[in-house]
Design an enzyme around this catalytic site. Structure first.
Site, PDB file in Angstrom:
ATOM      1  CG  ASP A 105      44.363 -52.559   6.768  1.00 17.63           C
ATOM      2  OD1 ASP A 105      45.486 -52.368   6.237  1.00 17.63           O
ATOM      3  OD2 ASP A 105      43.318 -52.596   6.104  1.00 17.63           O
ATOM      4  CG  ASP A 108      48.564 -59.415   0.732  1.00 16.17           C
ATOM      5  OD1 ASP A 108      49.437 -60.186   0.331  1.00 16.17           O
ATOM      6  OD2 ASP A 108      47.364 -59.566   0.410  1.00 16.17           O
ATOM      7  CG  PHE A 157      40.426 -61.615   1.043  1.00 18.29           C
ATOM      8  CD1 PHE A 157      41.268 -60.783   0.322  1.00 18.29           C
ATOM      9  CD2 PHE A 157      39.231 -61.081   1.537  1.00 18.29           C
ATOM     10  CE1 PHE A 157      40.944 -59.461   0.090  1.00 18.29           C
ATOM     11  CE2 PHE A 157      38.902 -59.758   1.312  1.00 18.29           C
ATOM     12  CZ  PHE A 157      39.758 -58.942   0.579  1.00 18.29           C
ATOM     13  NE  ARG A 170      35.795 -50.072   4.908  1.00 17.81           N
ATOM     14  CZ  ARG A 170      36.985 -50.259   4.335  1.00 17.81           C
ATOM     15  NH1 ARG A 170      37.986 -50.749   5.020  1.00 17.81           N
ATOM     16  NH2 ARG A 170      37.162 -49.972   3.056  1.00 17.81           N
TER      17      ARG A 170
END
Ligand code: IMP
Ligand code: MG
Length: 182
Positions: A105, A108, A157, A170
């Site tokens: 997904d 980072d 974020f 989600r």
């Protein structure tokens, strides 16, 4: 008209709208189809965050494909990477001689991906590539290389489209960001 409830009033702001995600996912599918032609792909969905991206994307990949699911948890309920990766569900099939693509997904710090790549290389796949919906380039702490990237984003974020904050959001069809939470 019905009154908005608290959940609806505090929904994350849109960073990447649904239509933009859908058209980019279609492009990625077409690119992967072209790159692999008729080779069979072992497609690995890294749970939980990738499940929405993965299920949309595989429907745009027009080549033989088998799906595997790998459960990882790296953050607990925090917004910063702990650097620790916990395997919560392992693969069922050996990767020996397979053309493997890992679907993530978000990359980072890159620590999760670095851990995955190291552990997968020892399983002797014929080829190993990585596809991530999102890349936070400025946050990278490792020099992992990505083969397919949906969108590069900043340090914010984000949630939605499979990605959570403390297991919430989600189900949002878009990628959003939460204001005033640290
Ligand atoms: P990394 O190990 O720091 O690259 O973190 C990778 C994982 O952390 C991703 O697969 C996500 O599950 C999670 N993560 C990183 N950034 C975010 C974010 O902005 N929102 C939600 N989860 C995130
Ligand atoms: Mg993840």
């Amino acid at each position: 008209m019905s009154q908005e409830n608290e959940y609806q009033m505090n929904l994350p702001k849109v960073l990447i709208p649904e239509v933009k995600i859908q058209s980019r996912v279609k492009e990625l599918g077409e690119q992967i189809t072209q790159d692999y032609q008729d080779r069979e792909i072992t497609a690995i969905c890294v749970l939980k965050g990738s499940f929405v991206f993965f299920s949309d994307l595989i429907r745009h990949i027009d080549t033989p494909l088998s799906c595997e699911f790998l459960g990882l948890s790296s953050y607990g309920n925090k917004m910063v990477s702990s650097g620790e990766v916990k395997v919560t569900l392992d693969l069922n099939e050996p990767l020996d001689g397979k053309d493997v693509i890992i679907f993530e997904d978000i990359v980072d710090s890159g620590l999760t991906l670095e851990y995955l790549l190291k552990s997968f290389v020892t399983r002797n796949p014929r080829s190993l590539r990585v596809c991530s919906l999102l890349l936070k380039k400025e946050c990278l702490k490792t020099d992992v290389e990505l083969d397919y990237v949906g969108f590069e984003i900043g340090k914010e974020f984000v949630v939605g489209y499979g990605v959570d904050y403390a297991e919430k959001y989600r189900g949002l069809p878009y990628i959003g960001y939460i204001e005033n939470e640290h």
